[in-house]
Design a protein around this motif. Sequence first.
Motif, PDB file in Angstrom:
ATOM      1  N   ASP A   1       0.829  -1.196   0.000  1.00 49.67           N
ATOM      2  CA  ASP A   1       0.000   0.000   0.000  1.00 49.67           C
ATOM      3  C   ASP A   1       0.863   1.246   0.000  1.00 49.67           C
ATOM      4  O   ASP A   1       1.914   1.301   0.656  1.00 49.67           O
ATOM      5  CB  ASP A   1      -0.913   0.002   1.234  1.00 49.67           C
ATOM      6  N   ARG A   2       0.410   2.245  -0.741  1.00 52.05           N
ATOM      7  CA  ARG A   2       1.139   3.500  -0.776  1.00 52.05           C
ATOM      8  C   ARG A   2       0.846   4.320   0.472  1.00 52.05           C
ATOM      9  O   ARG A   2      -0.254   4.269   1.021  1.00 52.05           O
ATOM     10  CB  ARG A   2       0.765   4.305  -2.023  1.00 52.05           C
ATOM     11  N   GLN A   3       1.847   5.086   0.899  1.00 50.99           N
ATOM     12  CA  GLN A   3       1.680   5.992   2.024  1.00 50.99           C
ATOM     13  C   GLN A   3       1.138   7.316   1.491  1.00 50.99           C
ATOM     14  O   GLN A   3       1.706   7.894   0.567  1.00 50.99           O
ATOM     15  CB  GLN A   3       3.025   6.228   2.713  1.00 50.99           C
ATOM     16  N   PHE A   4       0.042   7.765   2.053  1.00 51.63           N
ATOM     17  CA  PHE A   4      -0.540   9.037   1.626  1.00 51.63           C
ATOM     18  C   PHE A   4      -0.334  10.101   2.696  1.00 51.63           C
ATOM     19  O   PHE A   4      -0.336   9.807   3.899  1.00 51.63           O
ATOM     20  CB  PHE A   4      -2.043   8.879   1.345  1.00 51.63           C
ATOM     21  N   TYR A   5      -0.146  11.336   2.235  1.00 51.52           N
ATOM     22  CA  TYR A   5       0.053  12.460   3.146  1.00 51.52           C
ATOM     23  C   TYR A   5      -0.948  13.560   2.813  1.00 51.52           C
ATOM     24  O   TYR A   5      -1.142  13.896   1.643  1.00 51.52           O
ATOM     25  CB  TYR A   5       1.470  13.025   3.007  1.00 51.52           C
ATOM     26  N   HIS A   6      -1.542  14.117   3.848  1.00 53.08           N
ATOM     27  CA  HIS A   6      -2.399  15.278   3.647  1.00 53.08           C
ATOM     28  C   HIS A   6      -1.520  16.480   3.295  1.00 53.08           C
ATOM     29  O   HIS A   6      -0.302  16.466   3.510  1.00 53.08           O
ATOM     30  CB  HIS A   6      -3.228  15.554   4.898  1.00 53.08           C
ATOM     31  N   THR A   7      -2.133  17.511   2.765  1.00 48.52           N
ATOM     32  CA  THR A   7      -1.381  18.661   2.275  1.00 48.52           C
ATOM     33  C   THR A   7      -0.456  19.244   3.342  1.00 48.52           C
ATOM     34  O   THR A   7       0.712  19.534   3.081  1.00 48.52           O
ATOM     35  CB  THR A   7      -2.333  19.760   1.764  1.00 48.52           C
ATOM     36  N   GLY A   8      -0.963  19.417   4.559  1.00 45.12           N
ATOM     37  CA  GLY A   8      -0.155  19.992   5.635  1.00 45.12           C
ATOM     38  C   GLY A   8       1.044  19.117   5.971  1.00 45.12           C
ATOM     39  O   GLY A   8       2.160  19.622   6.142  1.00 45.12           O
ATOM     40  N   GLN A   9       0.819  17.796   6.069  1.00 41.85           N
ATOM     41  CA  GLN A   9       1.921  16.868   6.350  1.00 41.85           C
ATOM     42  C   GLN A   9       2.969  16.925   5.247  1.00 41.85           C
ATOM     43  O   GLN A   9       4.173  16.982   5.508  1.00 41.85           O
ATOM     44  CB  GLN A   9       1.382  15.432   6.444  1.00 41.85           C
ATOM     45  N   PHE A  10       2.489  16.908   4.029  1.00 37.78           N
ATOM     46  CA  PHE A  10       3.392  16.886   2.874  1.00 37.78           C
ATOM     47  C   PHE A  10       4.194  18.181   2.799  1.00 37.78           C
ATOM     48  O   PHE A  10       5.396  18.173   2.501  1.00 37.78           O
ATOM     49  CB  PHE A  10       2.568  16.703   1.598  1.00 37.78           C
ATOM     50  N   ALA A  11       3.537  19.317   3.084  1.00 39.70           N
ATOM     51  CA  ALA A  11       4.227  20.607   3.046  1.00 39.70           C
ATOM     52  C   ALA A  11       5.337  20.663   4.093  1.00 39.70           C
ATOM     53  O   ALA A  11       6.449  21.130   3.819  1.00 39.70           O
ATOM     54  CB  ALA A  11       3.221  21.735   3.258  1.00 39.70           C
ATOM     55  N   ARG A  12       5.035  20.171   5.298  1.00 40.25           N
ATOM     56  CA  ARG A  12       6.060  20.166   6.357  1.00 40.25           C
ATOM     57  C   ARG A  12       7.210  19.232   6.000  1.00 40.25           C
ATOM     58  O   ARG A  12       8.383  19.556   6.229  1.00 40.25           O
ATOM     59  CB  ARG A  12       5.425  19.749   7.689  1.00 40.25           C
ATOM     60  N   MET A  13       6.882  18.095   5.437  1.00 39.33           N
ATOM     61  CA  MET A  13       7.904  17.124   5.069  1.00 39.33           C
ATOM     62  C   MET A  13       8.845  17.691   4.004  1.00 39.33           C
ATOM     63  O   MET A  13      10.050  17.431   4.024  1.00 39.33           O
ATOM     64  CB  MET A  13       7.232  15.845   4.547  1.00 39.33           C
ATOM     65  N   ALA A  14       8.302  18.483   3.084  1.00 42.93           N
ATOM     66  CA  ALA A  14       9.091  19.029   1.985  1.00 42.93           C
ATOM     67  C   ALA A  14       9.611  20.426   2.266  1.00 42.93           C
ATOM     68  O   ALA A  14      10.353  20.992   1.454  1.00 42.93           O
ATOM     69  CB  ALA A  14       8.248  19.055   0.708  1.00 42.93           C
ATOM     70  N   SER A  15       9.234  20.992   3.420  1.00 45.15           N
ATOM     71  CA  SER A  15       9.664  22.349   3.803  1.00 45.15           C
ATOM     72  C   SER A  15       9.210  23.402   2.781  1.00 45.15           C
ATOM     73  O   SER A  15       9.965  24.293   2.392  1.00 45.15           O
ATOM     74  CB  SER A  15      11.190  22.415   3.977  1.00 45.15           C
ATOM     75  N   VAL A  16       7.970  23.274   2.317  1.00 42.80           N
ATOM     76  CA  VAL A  16       7.365  24.284   1.448  1.00 42.80           C
ATOM     77  C   VAL A  16       6.030  24.694   2.057  1.00 42.80           C
ATOM     78  O   VAL A  16       5.514  24.034   2.966  1.00 42.80           O
ATOM     79  CB  VAL A  16       7.143  23.751   0.014  1.00 42.80           C
ATOM     80  N   SER A  17       5.467  25.766   1.553  1.00 41.43           N
ATOM     81  CA  SER A  17       4.173  26.221   2.062  1.00 41.43           C
ATOM     82  C   SER A  17       3.027  25.498   1.362  1.00 41.43           C
ATOM     83  O   SER A  17       3.183  24.996   0.240  1.00 41.43           O
ATOM     84  CB  SER A  17       4.030  27.727   1.856  1.00 41.43           C
ATOM     85  N   ILE A  18       1.900  25.455   2.024  1.00 42.24           N
ATOM     86  CA  ILE A  18       0.701  24.871   1.426  1.00 42.24           C
ATOM     87  C   ILE A  18       0.314  25.676   0.188  1.00 42.24           C
ATOM     88  O   ILE A  18      -0.127  25.118  -0.824  1.00 42.24           O
ATOM     89  CB  ILE A  18      -0.457  24.853   2.446  1.00 42.24           C
TER      90      ILE A  18
END
Length: 271
Positions: free
Chosen positions: A2-19
């Motif tokens: 199964d693929r790991q999914f990230y919500h926008t906020g989680q993904f933004a923090r992980m990538a150090s970019v803004s929503i």
Amino acid sequence: MDRQFYHTGQFARMASVSIRTLRFYDKVGLLSPSGYTEAGYRLYTDADFWRLQQILALKFLGFSLEEIKACLRVGPSGLRESLQIQHCMLMERKQQLDKVLQALEETQRLLEVNTQDWSAILHVIQVIQMQQDNEWRKKYLNDEQLQKMDELSRASYTEEQRQQIAERGKNFTEADQVEASRRWSELGAELKRLMSINADPAGPEAQALAAQWNAMIASFTQGDPGITQGLKNFYGNLGKMPEAERPIAMPYSKEEWAFINQMLAAYQQQH
């Protein structure tokens, strides 16, 4: 697995970019989420994270959004070509800045001795102006290549047309050349992509490319039919030369030229 999914906020923090950045990249077609929740919220994956890192790396190197799209679309070979152009441009800029910095340092030393030494300040201005000199062409072609280019030009254009081109070229800087090279590289990458999927030269994608192609040619010819024909003559004469004697390489293969001609012919019929 199964693929790991990230919500926008989680993904933004992980990538150090803004929503807001993620939403913008989605809007312009650079990075769309891999899925959505039932409530309509964006979901991103690890694969999206890798694509985002590529986007951020290319953005850091100074590529425009359209250039980033082209690099991601054509894959490693097109990316290598684009990076080579960017590397040459940055190295050229570095050399220019090094010369200016050297002149500034020399001027600072001279002004420590004589605060009224205007000749030192004028020297800095001259150095900066020299770095903006329109003689940049000589840095990319040797004397033999320049001579052959001149011979090709004389065989392809009338003397009046050559004078018109030379007059326009007075305001054509090295930065303009770099930008034009990037643009043609982007169009060439799209050409290769269309041919790789056996696209119809008269189809919508090829015709969108034809419109951009015509616009680039028109920026050089200014709509002058004589100069347009001269440009065709130039590449025709270049193609007739033995490969080892050409001052510059032919930009496209025979198959690519055939596709280009069919694409442009269809565009002219439709317009």
